[in-house]
Design a protein around this motif. Structure first.
Motif, PDB file in Angstrom:
ATOM      1  N   ILE A   1     -37.953   0.130  27.896  1.00 20.64           N
ATOM      2  CA  ILE A   1     -36.975  -0.967  27.893  1.00 20.64           C
ATOM      3  C   ILE A   1     -35.791  -0.605  28.788  1.00 20.64           C
ATOM      4  N   GLU A   2     -35.484   0.692  28.897  1.00 18.30           N
ATOM      5  CA  GLU A   2     -34.450   1.116  29.841  1.00 18.30           C
ATOM      6  C   GLU A   2     -34.886   0.807  31.277  1.00 18.30           C
ATOM      7  N   ALA A   3     -36.192   0.920  31.538  1.00 16.98           N
ATOM      8  CA  ALA A   3     -36.702   0.614  32.872  1.00 16.98           C
ATOM      9  C   ALA A   3     -36.503  -0.862  33.207  1.00 16.98           C
ATOM     10  N   VAL A   4     -36.793  -1.733  32.243  1.00 17.83           N
ATOM     11  CA  VAL A   4     -36.573  -3.168  32.449  1.00 17.83           C
ATOM     12  C   VAL A   4     -35.089  -3.438  32.686  1.00 17.83           C
ATOM     13  N   ALA A   5     -34.236  -2.781  31.891  1.00 16.40           N
ATOM     14  CA  ALA A   5     -32.792  -2.947  32.060  1.00 16.40           C
ATOM     15  C   ALA A   5     -32.349  -2.461  33.434  1.00 16.40           C
TER      16      ALA A   5
END
Length: 409
Positions: free
Chosen positions: A334-338
């Motif tokens: 989810i950090e990657a998407v952010a």
């Protein structure tokens, strides 16, 4: 009563399917492109999953109602958003003394400062007077940590991380607007088919469809004021509210900034006790509602932002399911998407920070101190970066003046 009826009738005549579609698209893009940043930011400053869901819901509902009220009253396409750069700031700040309660206290202070900036013109002018290169350098320093996350996700597990990045690249090559939603869709597919979901997790997901609003008792502290409240206020004003007004002016609207700032600050105050960090004028999605794609007639475009507000309220009620679903994945995904959602903001802020030669060194110092993530005396690097860059800029200007006077002699 007659005036009210005629006003409502005139609003209904202004409605169009085109504005409705653009408003719903704005709500989807605004939420899908950055909710991951908000969740990660709230988690970083100590929120539990339930508190993060409550904060996400509070922000969505607050900015939805705020957009509806402002658009209906002004008949202008006033788009509202949560502070995505502010959430990235929270992610880079990390936990502070006093935990999430102290962070909520800082959110309240930030909301109050935004209200004061709207009502008290000298404070608004003081924020606008912060050198743009330093404000942009601080923002880019805040964002760069999350922008590394897509690369780290691939290093963590190429099978899980690579599809998210590839979806963002391929779709973005054709339509930049859909790049982040495509990455989000890839994240959902990766989580569904590539991650082992524990037994009973899906049933708990259904139970958390509508999140419970959790009131967090605020704690006011000096660390919260300097590490979160002041940097959050500066980032929100400099990278959201002021550009939001600029987008409206580019599209030939000329609202009074002060009242708009004050109203967004008021809704920030309403969302803060439930874990929401800040509500502000939208910058990126503002162009969607204020542009020609919303309607050929500029006087009828306000329906796009009004519809977007309704969409945000509906999406806010689904915040519990979103948060529970995201919690099933490794955090780096989810950090990657952010991080992918912030690449555009990082590149534009970095370019603006280093564009002017005379302030380049000061901007570099601001960027480096902020990006280091090092805190001194319990105060985050974002604040110290702005202070260090400001001192360097002041010194450079003093030296320049001294040289000019020496040459004149």
């Amino acid at each position: 009563m007659r005036h009210s009826r005629s006003s409502s009738s005139a609003m209904l005549k202004d409605f169009s399917v085109q504005a409705l579609f653009m408003g719903l698209l704005t709500a989807f893009v605004g939420s899908a492109s950055s909710f991951a940043v908000v969740l990660h930011g709230l988690d970083a400053v100590g929120a539990t999953d339930a508190q993060a869901a409550s904060g996400l819901m509070a922000l969505s509902i607050s900015m939805g109602i705020c957009a509806i009220v402002l658009s209906a009253v002004t008949r202008l396409p006033i788009s509202i958003a949560w502070s995505t750069p502010g959430a990235a700031l929270l992610a880079s700040t990390g936990p502070i003394e006093g935990g999430f309660n102290a962070a909520v206290g800082a959110f309240l202070i930030c909301g109050a400062l935004i209200v004061i900036a709207g009502l008290f013109k000298p404070l608004g002018r003081a924020v606008a007077a912060i050198p743009a290169p330093l404000a942009n350098a601080m923002l880019s320093g805040v964002l760069i940590g999350l922008c590394f996350a897509p690369v780290k996700a691939i290093g963590f597990n190429p099978v899980l991380g690579l599809p998210i990045v590839v979806a963002w690249i391929v779709v973005g090559a054709f339509k930049r607007l859909w790049a982040v939603p495509a990455a989000l869709a890839a994240f959902v597919l990766v989580l569904t088919f590539g991650v082992d979901i524990p037994d009973g997790a899906l049933s708990s997901l259904e139970q958390s469809l509508v999140p419970a609003a959790e009131i967090v008792r605020p704690v006011f502290s000096l660390a919260g004021l300097i590490s979160i409240a002041l940097p959050l206020f500066i980032v929100t004003m400099a990278s959201q509210n002021i550009p939001g007004i600029a987008v409206l002016k580019v599209n030939h609207y000329d609202p009074k900034p002060g009242p708009l700032f004050a109203v967004t600050g008021f809704f920030s105050l309403l969302s803060a006790p439930f874990g929401g960090h800040a509500v502000n004028l939208a910058a990126i999605t503002a162009a969607m509602c204020a542009g020609q794609d919303a309607h050929a007639d500029p006087k009828r475009r306000y329906w796009a932002s009004l519809t977007a507000g309704v969409g945000y309220v509906i999406l806010g009620l689904l915040a519990g399911a979103v948060t529970a679903f995201v919690a099933l994945a490794p955090p780096i995904l989810i950090e990657a998407v952010a991080g992918l959602a912030l690449v555009g903001a990082f590149s534009s802020s970095a370019m603006s920070a280093f564009q002017a030669p005379e302030s380049r060194e000061a901007a570099a110092i601001t960027f480096l101190v902020t990006a280091s993530g090092v805190s001194f005396g319990g105060i985050s690097g974002a604040f110290w970066g702005l202070i260090a860059g400001g001192l360097m800029l002041a010194l450079s200007r003093l030296v320049s003046v001294w040289k000019d006077r020496s040459q004149q002699r």
